[in-house]
Design a protein around this motif. Structure first.
Motif, PDB file in Angstrom:
ATOM      1  N   ALA A 258     -10.097  27.135  44.937  1.00 41.37           N
ATOM      2  CA  ALA A 258      -8.877  26.333  45.003  1.00 41.37           C
ATOM      3  C   ALA A 258      -8.354  26.285  46.436  1.00 41.37           C
ATOM      4  O   ALA A 258      -7.438  27.002  46.792  1.00 41.37           O
ATOM      5  CB  ALA A 258      -7.846  26.934  44.058  1.00 41.37           C
ATOM      6  N   GLY A 259      -8.931  25.429  47.240  1.00 37.04           N
ATOM      7  CA  GLY A 259      -8.498  25.331  48.635  1.00 37.04           C
ATOM      8  C   GLY A 259      -7.492  24.212  48.850  1.00 37.04           C
ATOM      9  O   GLY A 259      -7.216  23.426  47.944  1.00 37.04           O
ATOM     10  N   LEU A 283     -12.370  19.425  45.738  1.00 38.66           N
ATOM     11  CA  LEU A 283     -12.457  19.755  47.163  1.00 38.66           C
ATOM     12  C   LEU A 283     -11.844  21.128  47.411  1.00 38.66           C
ATOM     13  O   LEU A 283     -10.989  21.585  46.657  1.00 38.66           O
ATOM     14  CB  LEU A 283     -11.718  18.701  47.984  1.00 38.66           C
ATOM     15  N   SER A 284     -12.284  21.770  48.494  1.00 39.99           N
ATOM     16  CA  SER A 284     -11.740  23.085  48.824  1.00 39.99           C
ATOM     17  C   SER A 284     -11.159  23.062  50.240  1.00 39.99           C
ATOM     18  O   SER A 284      -9.965  22.930  50.408  1.00 39.99           O
ATOM     19  CB  SER A 284     -12.819  24.155  48.676  1.00 39.99           C
TER      20      SER A 284
ATOM     21  N   GLY B 130       3.602  34.248  53.309  1.00 40.40           N
ATOM     22  CA  GLY B 130       3.559  33.143  54.265  1.00 40.40           C
ATOM     23  C   GLY B 130       2.160  32.828  54.749  1.00 40.40           C
ATOM     24  O   GLY B 130       2.003  32.134  55.755  1.00 40.40           O
ATOM     25  N   ASN B 131       1.142  33.306  54.063  1.00 46.86           N
ATOM     26  CA  ASN B 131      -0.216  33.059  54.536  1.00 46.86           C
ATOM     27  C   ASN B 131      -0.545  31.569  54.481  1.00 46.86           C
ATOM     28  O   ASN B 131       0.126  30.790  53.802  1.00 46.86           O
ATOM     29  CB  ASN B 131      -1.227  33.860  53.708  1.00 46.86           C
ATOM     30  N   PHE B 132      -1.593  31.183  55.200  1.00 47.68           N
ATOM     31  CA  PHE B 132      -2.028  29.790  55.148  1.00 47.68           C
ATOM     32  C   PHE B 132      -2.311  29.434  53.692  1.00 47.68           C
ATOM     33  O   PHE B 132      -2.906  30.232  52.957  1.00 47.68           O
ATOM     34  CB  PHE B 132      -3.280  29.581  56.012  1.00 47.68           C
ATOM     35  N   PRO B 133      -1.880  28.235  53.262  1.00 47.80           N
ATOM     36  CA  PRO B 133      -1.984  27.905  51.836  1.00 47.80           C
ATOM     37  C   PRO B 133      -3.356  28.163  51.228  1.00 47.80           C
ATOM     38  O   PRO B 133      -3.456  28.652  50.096  1.00 47.80           O
ATOM     39  CB  PRO B 133      -1.606  26.426  51.805  1.00 47.80           C
ATOM     40  N   THR B 134      -4.429  27.833  51.942  1.00 42.21           N
ATOM     41  CA  THR B 134      -5.749  28.049  51.327  1.00 42.21           C
ATOM     42  C   THR B 134      -5.954  29.513  50.955  1.00 42.21           C
ATOM     43  O   THR B 134      -6.562  29.819  49.925  1.00 42.21           O
ATOM     44  CB  THR B 134      -6.877  27.523  52.239  1.00 42.21           C
ATOM     45  N   ASP B 135      -5.454  30.422  51.763  1.00 41.03           N
ATOM     46  CA  ASP B 135      -5.605  31.843  51.429  1.00 41.03           C
ATOM     47  C   ASP B 135      -4.882  32.168  50.132  1.00 41.03           C
ATOM     48  O   ASP B 135      -5.385  32.918  49.282  1.00 41.03           O
ATOM     49  CB  ASP B 135      -5.061  32.709  52.568  1.00 41.03           C
ATOM     50  N   VAL B 138      -6.813  30.156  47.199  1.00 42.10           N
ATOM     51  CA  VAL B 138      -8.092  30.768  46.836  1.00 42.10           C
ATOM     52  C   VAL B 138      -7.841  32.068  46.077  1.00 42.10           C
ATOM     53  O   VAL B 138      -8.529  32.366  45.091  1.00 42.10           O
ATOM     54  CB  VAL B 138      -8.987  30.988  48.072  1.00 42.10           C
ATOM     55  N   THR B 139      -6.844  32.821  46.519  1.00 41.54           N
ATOM     56  CA  THR B 139      -6.504  34.047  45.783  1.00 41.54           C
ATOM     57  C   THR B 139      -6.099  33.705  44.353  1.00 41.54           C
ATOM     58  O   THR B 139      -6.526  34.365  43.395  1.00 41.54           O
ATOM     59  CB  THR B 139      -5.367  34.804  46.487  1.00 41.54           C
ATOM     60  N   GLN B 140      -5.295  32.658  44.208  1.00 44.23           N
ATOM     61  CA  GLN B 140      -4.910  32.236  42.850  1.00 44.23           C
ATOM     62  C   GLN B 140      -6.144  31.824  42.048  1.00 44.23           C
ATOM     63  O   GLN B 140      -6.272  32.156  40.864  1.00 44.23           O
ATOM     64  CB  GLN B 140      -3.906  31.079  42.910  1.00 44.23           C
ATOM     65  N   GLY B 141      -7.060  31.111  42.716  1.00 45.71           N
ATOM     66  CA  GLY B 141      -8.299  30.701  42.040  1.00 45.71           C
ATOM     67  C   GLY B 141      -9.101  31.907  41.559  1.00 45.71           C
ATOM     68  O   GLY B 141      -9.599  31.929  40.436  1.00 45.71           O
ATOM     69  N   VAL B 142      -9.200  32.923  42.419  1.00 47.12           N
ATOM     70  CA  VAL B 142      -9.977  34.117  42.069  1.00 47.12           C
ATOM     71  C   VAL B 142      -9.281  34.917  40.968  1.00 47.12           C
ATOM     72  O   VAL B 142      -9.919  35.335  39.995  1.00 47.12           O
ATOM     73  CB  VAL B 142     -10.187  35.007  43.321  1.00 47.12           C
TER      74      VAL B 142
END
Lengths: 416, 416
Positions: A258-259, A283-284, B130-135, B138-142
């Motif tokens: 989920a990017g 997309l990621s 406040g991390n970059f959204p993808t971080d 992706v954590t939410q995805g995992v």
């Protein structure tokens, strides 16, 4: 299907077919090295002449001069969608059903997980024992991670898939449209229907069919598909892959990587992931745009191609090659019937590796797949009938003369 | 740390610093558009002059002429490893601890799953709000996929991470080395030790520190790290990302996107996945080599760079910019202490978006991050002290004159 024309028996007959070939002119749009007959476009497609200029323009103007502004001004942000829309007609999809990005392995991973989630009561992935290793490995990766199981059945043995589906526990079927070794073409419509009838979803791997023949994902009712762009589509080595997501799954399919490029409102920089509408949610992250530029130029060429003409020529080329190989006593692993084969011909021979090396020395490039498969791919946009005639006779000579037995041809190195 | 030199107060003082700058000559190795001061190298690094030639060589010679043979002859197959080895010294890693490939999001996904598996008794990922959204995504995805949980704590508030770790349930900590908005630099050694002391592993995101300052992953005891190559490393838009896997995890770490490039013996085409030794097992599928060629040329340049010199100059440039911005009454979000900041300066202003647009019109390119952050990145290889002086004074003028209030600067478009 209209009956195939008779296989040309002489080089002159091949030259006549070339003179009448409606897609012959595409050959001039490719770079082809001197002295080479390239029968490995099913592994890495040849370089379209338009690519170097497009890549240089992206590098020098869009990146060098435009810098970060090109994310807007040069349409970089939307590239996964615009390239997906351009690719869509080649796989029988609507423009918004295809996104370009990431590699085939990652896309397979996303599609398999999404499909398993759409079928939550079931935990089995049905695959095929001879699939390309990445398809098997990614399935193992997914099933290990999620505590699901894998079952294998051979789609080229009548009834095996139906038998495996009958158990009623299959969540997802993952099949290759064309087998990477034998070149067998599977009945996408029939197998998809069988899966659906048994409550399973289907992920198709179209790596070896896209650009080789008309593919009709939507018409066949496919749920998901993945494919690469560096084989028949000439998108460049390791070029970005693509994912097809049938529109009916757009609102509900959830992939796990989920990017931020898959977010509904990426520029809000919000903390909570909200998937985008449509195939975009597959997309990621940011995609390598220098590589995407190569694909863009290649897809422009492909937008002018009639895949029915490609298919018709492919069937003649593969028949021609096959008939000479059979005359030389080689075993052919590829099915004979036109509706059951893709655009490459697989031969089996215990000395396959050395034969492929000996042929490469003669300028005929094919490849080898362990343990004993010689593969020869036929890309109708840049191969002439006379090329295939010459290559087939070179193969026959190498085998009949015993030339391949020279020990230097057996020294091992990667052949990809 | 040696004390910083005094901030130059005049353009002449800046010119003197440029004349004495030991890394000034690198500027000539970059393409920089006329009339632009580029303060967005933290988003997309400038184009190295060596890149177009290397990319053209890969496209025209390796792909066009070599075709599929280049997988062997041009070292394509090993590129994820050879580029990883070249990148390794920039992050304080051994050559075999870094592989290049896939995007940051996919690599984060792999690293997080691998880290969770190495700590099977625990199910919590500790991140930062406040991390970059993808971080975060992706954590939410995992965590969604694996039924794990996410907790957030601010590494810039003293004691918060320690407090969150004390609960004893944290499997993995995911932190950015430099905050993408504020530019805050985190204590990698101290936070890693704190995590280890509480039985957690650490994944570091070094996107905003690699190439900006010396990074010492091995020295700090990091377990995994991911980073991109398109910011300070000048690898090209969306260029391939990298993954660091500490040697001690090489035998046991298992990532889930199990593709054939991560197999121990890929050319056996075996049905069973057996992970490769070392960081190689974090590879999945084929990588976009046209994009990798750009990175290759950039990393050649970087192999000649002393990161201590980069860091020393970066601290002067950022101080200079900051002092002018403060004089103009702008709020600075970036920590003041040298050991607590990276190579960009973040300002906060409710009119941030319009100010950034107005500056771009003057040829000073920075960027904006919602809701109110103006970011200015300082790439010491191609920025002069006089450039930063001019840019800072342009900013001051735009703000003090009210020029940014012109309505056309508020019209929204993506700013990446």
């Amino acid at each position: 299907m209209t009956p195939l024309p008779p296989t040309p028996a002489t080089r002159e007959a091949c030259a006549e077919l070339d003179a009448a070939d409606p897609i012959a002119a595409f050959r001039d749009e490719f770079v082809l090295p001197e002295g080479v007959i390239y029968l490995d476009g099913n592994s890495l497609g040849a370089l379209p002449r338009a690519v170097p200029g497009r890549v240089a323009d992206l590098v020098e103007r869009e990146w060098g001069q435009g810098l970060v502004r090109s994310w807007n001004d040069a349409g970089w942000w939307d590239k996964p969608r615009t390239l997906g829309a351009r690719l869509a007609p080649l796989v029988g999809a609507a423009p918004h059903e295809v996104v370009v990005g990431d590699g085939t392995s990652a896309n397979l991973f996303k599609a398999l997980v999404a499909a398993l989630r759409l079928n939550p009561g079931r935990r089995t992935v049905l695959g095929e024992p001879g699939n390309f290793p990445t398809d098997l490995y990614v399935t193992q990766g997914v099933t290990d991670l999620l505590g699901a199981g894998q079952r294998l059945a051979d789609p080229d043995e009548p009834g095996r898939i139906a038998e495996a589906l009958a158990a009623g526990d299959v969540a997802v079927v993952l099949l290759s449209h064309v087998d990477y070794r034998t070149g067998a073409l599977r009945d996408m419509a029939g197998l998809t229907k069988a899966a659906h009838d048994h409550g399973a979803l289907v992920v198709w791997d179209v790596c070896h069919s896209v650009g080789a023949l008309p593919v009709d994902l939507a018409g066949c009712g496919a749920d998901f598909a993945v494919g690469c762009t560096y084989k028949y589509l000439n998108g460049g080595p390791g070029g970005p892959a693509f994912t097809y997501v049938a529109e009916r799954h757009h609102a509900s399919a959830r992939q796990p990587i989920a990017g931020w490029h898959g977010h509904a409102r990426p520029f809000d920089f919000a903390g909570e992931y909200v998937p985008a509408a449509g195939a975009d949610r597959f997309l990621s992250g940011s995609q390598p745009l220098v590589a995407a530029a190569a694909l863009e130029a290649s897809l422009e060429l492909w937008s002018r191609v009639d895949l029915r003409q490609v298919r018709a020529k492919s069937l003649v080329l593969t028949d021609l090659f096959r008939s000479v190989a059979e005359s030389a006593g080689l075993a052919v692993a590829t099915p004979r019937a036109a509706e059951r084969r893709g655009s490459h011909v697989a031969l089996r021979h215990p000395g396959g590796y050395a034969i492929v090396r000996a042929l490469i020395e003669r300028g005929v490039i094919g490849d080898f797949r362990a343990p004993d498969v010689l593969r020869f791919g036929f890309a109708p946009l840049y191969l002439r009938h006379v090329d295939v005639f010459d290559a087939a006779h070179a193969l026959a000579e190498v085998v009949e003369s015993g030339e391949w037995r020279d020990p230097r041809f057996s020294e091992r190195a990667h052949v990809t």
